[in-house]
Design an enzyme around this catalytic site. Structure first.
Site, PDB file in Angstrom:
ATOM      1  CB  ALA B 101      69.520  -0.173  11.092  1.00 13.14           C
ATOM      2  CE  LYS B 102      72.405  -4.776  17.289  1.00 14.03           C
ATOM      3  NZ  LYS B 102      71.179  -5.192  17.981  1.00 14.03           N
TER       4      LYS B 102
END
Lengths: 152, 409
Positions: B101-102
């Site tokens: 994720a980011k």
């Protein structure tokens, strides 16, 4: 098929064509039979079947049987059956080739038009081929096989 | 090609070599969830400002998703997605039980006071608290975010869900942070350098290193490599650089940097610009600052035999090709700088188990995981005759793919 022909050229072509009709269910020719004519559908519908698999249903204005004229060996590559009573124009293959041999402009125009029809069919075929090869790798099962082959 | 496009490029390259098919490729590349929120806060002067916040969750086949949270004016949906997918591959290469994720907020934090930054962070957590969590998605520090920001995230999230230190990593040591977290990426680079040394017969001791960037990654890498007997011939930071072909006095360099805030002007060597550093006479080059510094033309001039990617995407794909043709060994970011996320994982594990590891335990476990990851990647590279980068992506796709197949769609 007759796109671009002048009135004189169309008459020339008509001189080697015979109008014919057939009832529903009647077989026009069998796969493997010697091919002696190109057929233009004027009215009605014709089913084209090869090795039990339906290839197309052709209607008004469609041309078929061209492979018997242009292809080697001159054999029908599929079976044609009348789906809906048809009126058609049969162009005798030998007479047509005779016109071609004389560099008859009408015949040459018809060949050009046929080539366009065939190239469209080939394009559609290519798309189908790509779609079918894609399908082979679509499933998770196939993916798992690939992963096993790579053995991490 | 932007760094975002580069990740997609490398992924596709590996996926096509594996011949996984177009639809599986789409399945693996597409993100699970992309969230965009409007974060409105009141500034100290009473003015109201609204910022765009993002969290992209790329893939959770291998576990809860993990990735940094950055505060930067250039944060946008596309880049965040690309970085989220990079985290999926990175966590898979090191075999952490995570997905990728980011996230981030499109803001210039240097223009905000500490109080404003805290309000911004807490407000952002208010808007994403239902999609993050210790078993869902665990943020971490990234560009312009630090342990203090992580502490605010933990506190704000805990107001909704009860005491939850494992919701975020990179926290201060005094608030459930892990020992060894700060030096983790630099330490990971050292372990990879040792493994490479074994493979190509270039032991760290006596080998000449040039390090671009003297931040969290570069400085610790320089210190640890120096302690291991490596020779640091050049370093730089945003203000300038310094080189000495015979080797810099690293402890003295640290003193200088502590006092002046930069390595620039250190009297144990001569000044050195960025391009000069990248192309200097050395054995190993560690780009540990920005993405995209090693372009095609610079790559042609690089004299190092090995490039260790401390930063994310320091080599452009064109440069990568040049290195491949020239026989320069490139250790890709998703392997070389994975030490950071690995110790983040250790922090999460400690939080979930309510225990504290000492630094020795952290470094021992880190070395084990980094070594295993390198061996797997190097093995694919050897047996399939592929560059290390492609091999790392192949390994990652394989691991994510297996989890996906086993779980079913």
């Amino acid at each position: 098929m007759c796109k671009g022909l002048t009135t004189d050229e169309a008459k020339q072509l008509a001189s080697i064509a015979v109008e014919a009709s057939a009832k529903r269910g009647e077989k026009l020719f069998d796969e493997g039979a010697p091919g002696d004519s190109i057929i233009v559908v004027l009215e009605g519908k014709v089913d084209i079947v090869r090795s039990g698999q339906s290839l197309a249903q052709l209607g008004e204005g469609s041309v078929f049987g061209e492979m018997s004229l242009l292809g080697e060996g001159g054999k029908r590559t599929a079976t044609a059956t009348v789906a809906d009573d048809v009126k058609m124009l049969k162009i005798d293959a030998k007479k047509f080739q005779g016109l071609l041999a004389k560099n008859d402009l009408a015949a040459l125009k018809v060949v050009t038009n046929l080539a366009q029809v065939m190239s469209k069919r080939l394009l559609a075929m290519n798309d189908k081929l790509i779609e079918s090869t894609k399908g082979k790798k679509d499933g998770l099962g196939e993916f798992q096989k690939i992963l096993n082959d790579w053995s991490f | 090609m932007t760094s975002a496009e580069a990740t997609a490029h490398y992924f596709k390259k590996a996926a096509r070599i594996m011949d996984v098919g177009e639809r599986i490729e789409t399945l693996l590349a597409a993100p699970l969830r992309e969230v965009k929120v409007q974060v409105s806060i009141e500034l100290d002067n009473g003015e109201i400002r609204t910022f765009n916040g993002y969290r992209v969750q790329h893939d959770n086949a291998r576990g809860p998703m993990k990735g940094g949270l950055r505060y930067h004016p250039l944060v946008d949906a596309d880049e965040t997605l690309s970085l989220a997918s990079l985290m999926t591959w990175k966590t898979a290469v090191v075999n952490l039980p995570y997905g990728g994720a980011k996230g981030g907020i499109c803001v210039d934090p240097t223009g905000l006071s500490s109080k404003e930054l805290e309000r911004l962070t807490r407000k952002f957590v208010d808007q994403i608290q239902d999609i993050i969590g210790p078993t869902r998605d665990i943020p971490a520090p990234d560009v312009n975010t630090n342990p203090q920001v992580m502490a605010w995230i933990m506190d704000q999230y805990s107001k909704y869900h009860g005491h939850s230190p494992a919701v975020v990593t990179g926290k201060p040591i005094d608030l459930y942070g892990s020992r060894g977290r700060e030096a983790a990426t630099g330490r990971g680079l050292l372990y990879i350098a040792r493994e490479i040394a074994r493979d190509v017969g270039l032991p760290v001791k006596g080998t000449r290193f040039a390090i671009q960037g003297f931040g969290n990654v570069g400085s610790h890498a320089a210190r640890l490599i120096h302690e291991d007997g490596g020779i640091i011939v050049a370093v730089n930071d945003v203000n300038g650089g310094v080189k000495n072909p015979k080797g810099l006095d690293v402890p003295a360099l640290f003193d200088h940097a502590r006092k002046t805030g930069s390595v620039k002007g250190f009297n144990g060597g001569s000044p050195c610009g960025t391009e000069e550093l990248l192309t200097c006479d050395c054995d190993v080059l560690i780009p540990a600052a920005m993405g995209g510094v090693l372009t095609k033309s610079v790559a042609a001039e690089v004299r190092a035999k090995i490039v260790l990617e401390g930063a994310n995407a320091p080599c452009t794909p064109e440069a990568d090709e040049v290195f491949e043709k020239r026989g320069v060994l490139v250790v890709p970011d998703i392997l070389a700088n994975a030490g950071g996320v690995t110790v983040s994982y250790f922090e999460w594990v400690q939080n979930l188990q309510h225990v504290t590891w000492d630094e020795d335990r952290v470094t021992t476990e880190l070395e084990k995981l980094m070594r295993e990851a390198y061996e797997r990647v190097a093995n694919i590279s050897r047996t399939r005759k592929l560059p290390l980068r492609t091999s790392a992506y192949v390994l990652a796709i394989g691991r994510v793919g297996k989890a996906t197949v086993l779980r079913g769609i």
